[in-house]
Write a protein that holds these residues in place. Structure first.
Motif, PDB file in Angstrom:
ATOM      1  N   THR A 465     131.833  -0.122  45.286  1.00  0.00           N
ATOM      2  CA  THR A 465     133.087   0.472  44.695  1.00  0.00           C
ATOM      3  C   THR A 465     133.838   1.556  45.418  1.00  0.00           C
ATOM      4  O   THR A 465     135.076   1.648  45.780  1.00  0.00           O
ATOM      5  CB  THR A 465     132.816   1.050  43.199  1.00  0.00           C
ATOM      6  OG1 THR A 465     131.785  -0.025  42.537  1.00  0.00           O
ATOM      7  CG2 THR A 465     133.807   1.504  42.618  1.00  0.00           C
ATOM      8  N   ILE A 466     132.865   2.430  46.147  1.00  0.00           N
ATOM      9  CA  ILE A 466     133.425   3.521  46.802  1.00  0.00           C
ATOM     10  C   ILE A 466     134.237   3.030  47.968  1.00  0.00           C
ATOM     11  O   ILE A 466     135.417   3.361  48.395  1.00  0.00           O
ATOM     12  CB  ILE A 466     132.352   4.692  47.108  1.00  0.00           C
ATOM     13  CG1 ILE A 466     131.650   5.112  46.065  1.00  0.00           C
ATOM     14  CG2 ILE A 466     132.847   5.650  48.250  1.00  0.00           C
ATOM     15  CD1 ILE A 466     130.740   6.308  46.239  1.00  0.00           C
ATOM     16  N   ALA A 467     133.865   1.961  48.725  1.00  0.00           N
ATOM     17  CA  ALA A 467     134.408   1.502  49.685  1.00  0.00           C
ATOM     18  C   ALA A 467     135.844   1.035  49.325  1.00  0.00           C
ATOM     19  O   ALA A 467     136.786   0.960  50.183  1.00  0.00           O
ATOM     20  CB  ALA A 467     133.669   0.334  50.238  1.00  0.00           C
ATOM     21  N   ASN A 468     135.853   0.481  48.020  1.00  0.00           N
ATOM     22  CA  ASN A 468     137.385   0.044  47.650  1.00  0.00           C
ATOM     23  C   ASN A 468     138.253   0.977  47.050  1.00  0.00           C
ATOM     24  O   ASN A 468     139.237   0.759  46.763  1.00  0.00           O
ATOM     25  CB  ASN A 468     137.168  -0.838  46.412  1.00  0.00           C
ATOM     26  CG  ASN A 468     136.702  -2.241  46.851  1.00  0.00           C
ATOM     27  OD1 ASN A 468     137.012  -2.746  47.960  1.00  0.00           O
ATOM     28  ND2 ASN A 468     135.988  -2.993  46.181  1.00  0.00           N
ATOM     29  N   VAL A 469     137.591   2.490  47.169  1.00  0.00           N
ATOM     30  CA  VAL A 469     138.815   3.443  46.729  1.00  0.00           C
ATOM     31  C   VAL A 469     139.463   4.051  47.755  1.00  0.00           C
ATOM     32  O   VAL A 469     138.785   4.336  48.834  1.00  0.00           O
ATOM     33  CB  VAL A 469     137.733   4.709  46.118  1.00  0.00           C
ATOM     34  CG1 VAL A 469     138.637   5.907  45.637  1.00  0.00           C
ATOM     35  CG2 VAL A 469     137.001   4.160  44.778  1.00  0.00           C
ATOM     36  N   ILE A 470     140.637   4.008  47.404  1.00  0.00           N
ATOM     37  CA  ILE A 470     141.560   4.466  48.714  1.00  0.00           C
ATOM     38  C   ILE A 470     141.553   6.198  48.844  1.00  0.00           C
ATOM     39  O   ILE A 470     141.618   6.921  47.698  1.00  0.00           O
ATOM     40  CB  ILE A 470     143.201   4.338  48.421  1.00  0.00           C
ATOM     41  CG1 ILE A 470     143.126   2.775  48.727  1.00  0.00           C
ATOM     42  CG2 ILE A 470     143.911   4.810  49.492  1.00  0.00           C
ATOM     43  CD1 ILE A 470     144.770   2.231  48.243  1.00  0.00           C
ATOM     44  N   HIS A 471     141.039   6.700  49.875  1.00  0.00           N
ATOM     45  CA  HIS A 471     141.135   8.184  50.076  1.00  0.00           C
ATOM     46  C   HIS A 471     141.943   8.669  50.921  1.00  0.00           C
ATOM     47  O   HIS A 471     142.783   8.131  51.767  1.00  0.00           O
ATOM     48  CB  HIS A 471     139.481   8.703  50.842  1.00  0.00           C
ATOM     49  CG  HIS A 471     138.588   8.267  49.911  1.00  0.00           C
ATOM     50  ND1 HIS A 471     137.847   6.937  49.355  1.00  0.00           N
ATOM     51  CD2 HIS A 471     137.593   9.365  49.355  1.00  0.00           C
ATOM     52  CE1 HIS A 471     136.945   7.432  48.919  1.00  0.00           C
ATOM     53  NE2 HIS A 471     136.666   8.560  48.824  1.00  0.00           N
ATOM     54  N   PRO A 472     142.695   9.622  50.368  1.00  0.00           N
ATOM     55  CA  PRO A 472     144.090   9.968  51.325  1.00  0.00           C
ATOM     56  C   PRO A 472     143.464  10.423  52.796  1.00  0.00           C
ATOM     57  O   PRO A 472     142.631  10.983  53.002  1.00  0.00           O
ATOM     58  CB  PRO A 472     144.534  11.457  50.577  1.00  0.00           C
ATOM     59  CG  PRO A 472     143.586  11.463  49.524  1.00  0.00           C
ATOM     60  CD  PRO A 472     142.655  10.712  49.358  1.00  0.00           C
ATOM     61  N   TYR A 473     144.423  10.202  53.618  1.00  0.00           N
ATOM     62  CA  TYR A 473     144.205  10.450  55.020  1.00  0.00           C
ATOM     63  C   TYR A 473     144.879  11.313  55.522  1.00  0.00           C
ATOM     64  O   TYR A 473     146.105  11.375  55.348  1.00  0.00           O
ATOM     65  CB  TYR A 473     144.274   9.086  56.037  1.00  0.00           C
ATOM     66  CG  TYR A 473     144.186   9.186  57.454  1.00  0.00           C
ATOM     67  CD1 TYR A 473     143.087   9.314  58.062  1.00  0.00           C
ATOM     68  CD2 TYR A 473     145.275   9.880  58.196  1.00  0.00           C
ATOM     69  CE1 TYR A 473     142.996   9.582  59.482  1.00  0.00           C
ATOM     70  CE2 TYR A 473     144.973  10.084  59.487  1.00  0.00           C
ATOM     71  CZ  TYR A 473     143.962   9.924  60.125  1.00  0.00           C
ATOM     72  OH  TYR A 473     143.491  10.364  61.434  1.00  0.00           O
ATOM     73  N   PRO A 474     144.488  12.399  56.381  1.00  0.00           N
ATOM     74  CA  PRO A 474     143.212  12.690  56.585  1.00  0.00           C
ATOM     75  C   PRO A 474     142.473  13.643  55.703  1.00  0.00           C
ATOM     76  O   PRO A 474     143.042  14.836  55.381  1.00  0.00           O
ATOM     77  CB  PRO A 474     143.237  13.175  57.762  1.00  0.00           C
ATOM     78  CG  PRO A 474     144.666  13.707  58.017  1.00  0.00           C
ATOM     79  CD  PRO A 474     145.546  13.366  57.024  1.00  0.00           C
ATOM     80  N   THR A 475     141.309  13.404  55.170  1.00  0.00           N
ATOM     81  CA  THR A 475     140.498  14.294  54.116  1.00  0.00           C
ATOM     82  C   THR A 475     138.924  14.046  54.864  1.00  0.00           C
ATOM     83  O   THR A 475     138.800  13.154  55.434  1.00  0.00           O
ATOM     84  CB  THR A 475     140.477  13.971  52.859  1.00  0.00           C
ATOM     85  OG1 THR A 475     140.239  12.572  52.699  1.00  0.00           O
ATOM     86  CG2 THR A 475     141.937  14.025  52.355  1.00  0.00           C
TER      87      THR A 475
END
Ligand SMILES: Cc1cc2nc3c(=O)[nH]c(=O)nc-3n(C[C@H](O)[C@H](O)[C@H](O)COP(=O)(O)OP(=O)(O)OC[C@H]3O[C@@H](n4cnc5c(N)ncnc54)[C@H](O)[C@@H]3O)c2cc1C
Length: 540
Positions: A465-475
């Protein structure tokens, strides 16, 4: 309550006067007990305050007893003052390292230690209303100032008044453990209760104990200009954390110029005209060092004394505190406990979480369990070290096989841009699955980052699931998703790879046209495998 029993918080300046006026008002008169209480809470630190406020909010008749200052350690002598000092010390460190970012200051960083301490006192007094007697009175809680002592299984005495209860909660916290070092008491030492009253910077500052408290304050004082020496019995700092995490911190401390005496315990302290002389054995040699102040940070002892727990039938011991079961019930079924007094994990957030359990279990026949809590923690050094769940060694002890995925921060773009490449995100999963068992993060803001893992663990979300969560770049938090990508890559088996290769080959032929001739079930199976393959191999 006579004015002479009002606690003094030094220096008694305008800020500490407000603090005391809020948390232990000099003119306060204890109320008359109003019949039998649903809940009497002893100790008004985080655990006691949360228990009292929560229970009163739900309509219970509640009494709260505090002998010193409402707010307890966290507000007065723990989290709040330490984090204020740490913030000032980071500002100083940032100025000193500014040239590395191409920023040149006109002069070297100069720390005004009295101003740093005054800022801390100002901020602490500013937030003290939240824990104040007045606020709790407004919440409908009967506040009693004085020392509580049980007089029986359902009664407690404070300032000559006896309160009767249906249920009680013991939340008397913990204090610094004393060390039996020859001459220490005579020479004088600081603990968390006195160190925040300093108004002058100690030129030479020894810290005995390289755990979280000792490490945080050692680095802060060093950055604020003291020469700092840490004495640590074990062979590395933060010896409860993973060695690779502690190693990073240790290197940072040495680079900054903090002197470490590992596997070293002071044997004697004496007062000399030049300062406090610490004698210690190192590598079989007796050596000594002179300092101006000594801070003791070798652990916490539960405040069980003086409560007359015997009269209430509450079992306890001097090391682990009040004995509780998984429901936080003591050996007297009317009496529960929360916070440092009964917990192995002595943190403000665990005091808060256990207080909530006590409210439900004591007043509403709840069956919430301590063992069900997922407890993260963080040591607020630079870099910070945060952890949640199991360590590798815990899993080994329990015979749980695991896989570990690590992302070094030097491979994370934002950490590189920030100049904060020292650190990593490490996640353990149950072998062959994506179920998260534990994680350690070493990063400048690891305390903020670890909550993502805690949310996943509490919500039963795995690395997929975490792999599918979009994280803002760059953080820097992207490192967590990258760990999850790493996990996903392990799912790219030879079989899946072959399917992908086949698909690409097909793309070069007219196979798709031919596939349309197959039943829908076959077509779905084929495209499902391909989609999975593309998802897993497309990650960076
Ligand atoms: C320097 C330092 C830094 C810390 N930093 C952090 C941090 O960053 N994050 C974090 O999560 N935790 C931190 N902690 C730990 C945190 O402060 C404690 O875990 C938390 O305060 C525990 O709350 P408590 O309510 O159980 O106990 P306490 O806060 O200790 O409250 C207990 C209260 O009971 C009172 N009392 C005791 N006996 C009696 C009696 N007989 N009658 C009446 N009253 C009594 C005491 O006076 C006290 O006010 C830190 C601790 C220290 C020392």
């Amino acid at each position: 309550m006579k004015a002479d029993t009002v606690p003094q918080v030094l220096p008694m300046d305008q800020y500490n006067s407000v603090l005391v006026a809020n948390l232990h008002p000099p003119e306060w008169k204890n109320p008359e007990p109003s019949g039998r209480y649903n809940l009497v809470v002893i100790g008004a630190g985080t655990a006691g305050l949360v228990t009292a406020a929560g229970a009163a909010g739900l309509g219970a008749r509640v009494a709260l007893i505090e002998k010193h200052l409402l707010g307890g350690d966290c507000l007065n002598a723990g989290c709040v003052p330490s984090k204020c000092l740490i913030r000032s010390s980071r500002a100083a460190a940032d100025v000193r390292t500014a040239a590395g970012f191409g920023v040149y200051t006109a002069a070297a960083a100069e720390v005004d230690f009295p101003a740093v301490m005054e800022r801390m006192r100002r901020l602490r007094s500013g937030i003290s209303y939240h824990d104040s007697v007045a606020r709790f009175q407004n919440l409908g809680v009967d506040v009693f100032l004085g020392e509580a002592q049980f007089t029986g299984p359902d009664s407690v005495k404070v300032g000559g008044k006896t309160l009767h209860f249906s249920k009680a909660a013991i939340a008397t916290g913990a204090r610094a453990v004393e060390l039996p070092i020859d001459g220490l008491r005579e020479a004088g030492y600081l603990t968390n209760e006195t160190v925040f009253s300093l108004t002058e910077r100690p030129r030479r500052f020894a810290v005995i104990g390289g755990g979280p408290l000792g490490s945080e304050l050692a680095q802060a004082f060093h950055r604020l200009g003291s020469e700092v020496f840490i004495f640590q019995g074990p062979d590395h700092l933060l010896n409860r954390e993973d060695a690779d995490a502690a190693e990073i911190l240790q290197k940072a401390f040495l680079r900054e110029g903090i002197e470490l005496f590992l596997k070293t315990r002071p044997t004697k302290i004496s007062l000399t005209p030049q300062g406090k002389l610490i004698t210690y054995d190192r590598n079989g040699q007796t050596e000594s060092l002179i300092v101006d102040e000594i801070l003791l940070g070798v652990g916490r002892a539960p405040n069980v004394e003086g409560l007359n727990l015997e009269a209430a039938g509450v079992e306890y011991d001097g090391k682990d505190g009040v004995k509780v079961d998984d429901y936080l019930q003591t050996t007297n079924p009317r009496i529960y406990a929360a916070g440092d007094i009964c917990l192995q994990y002595k943190f403000t957030h665990t005091a808060d979480a256990t207080a909530r359990i006590v409210i439900q279990n004591a007043l509403f026949m709840g069956r919430r369990k301590l063992s069900a809590l997922c407890i993260p923690w963080c040591t607020y050094t630079d870099p910070e070290i945060a952890h949640v769940g199991m360590y590798e060694s815990d899993a080994q002890e329990k015979g749980i096989p695991l896989d570990t995925f690590i992302r070094p921060l030097k491979e994370v773009d934002r950490a590189i841009a920030d100049g904060e490449e020292e650190g990593f995100v490490k996640v353990h999963v149950k072998r062959g699955t994506d179920k998260i068992l534990g994680a350690t993060i070493v990063a400048r803001h690891a305390g903020e980052m670890i909550s993502e893992i805690s949310v996943a663990m509490v919500g039963g979300l795995g690395l997929r699931t975490i792999a599918n969560v979009i994280h803002p770049y760059p953080t820097q938090a992207e490192a967590i998703r990258q760990v999850a990508d790493e996990y996903n890559r392990t799912r790219l088996t030879l079989f899946v790879k072959s399917v992908l290769r086949l698909w690409l080959a097909v793309g070069r032929s007219n196979f798709m046209e031919k596939l349309k001739e197959y039943p829908a079930k076959v077509r779905r199976k084929f495209t499902g495998m391909v989609t999975f393959g593309v998802k897993t191999c497309g990650k960076r």
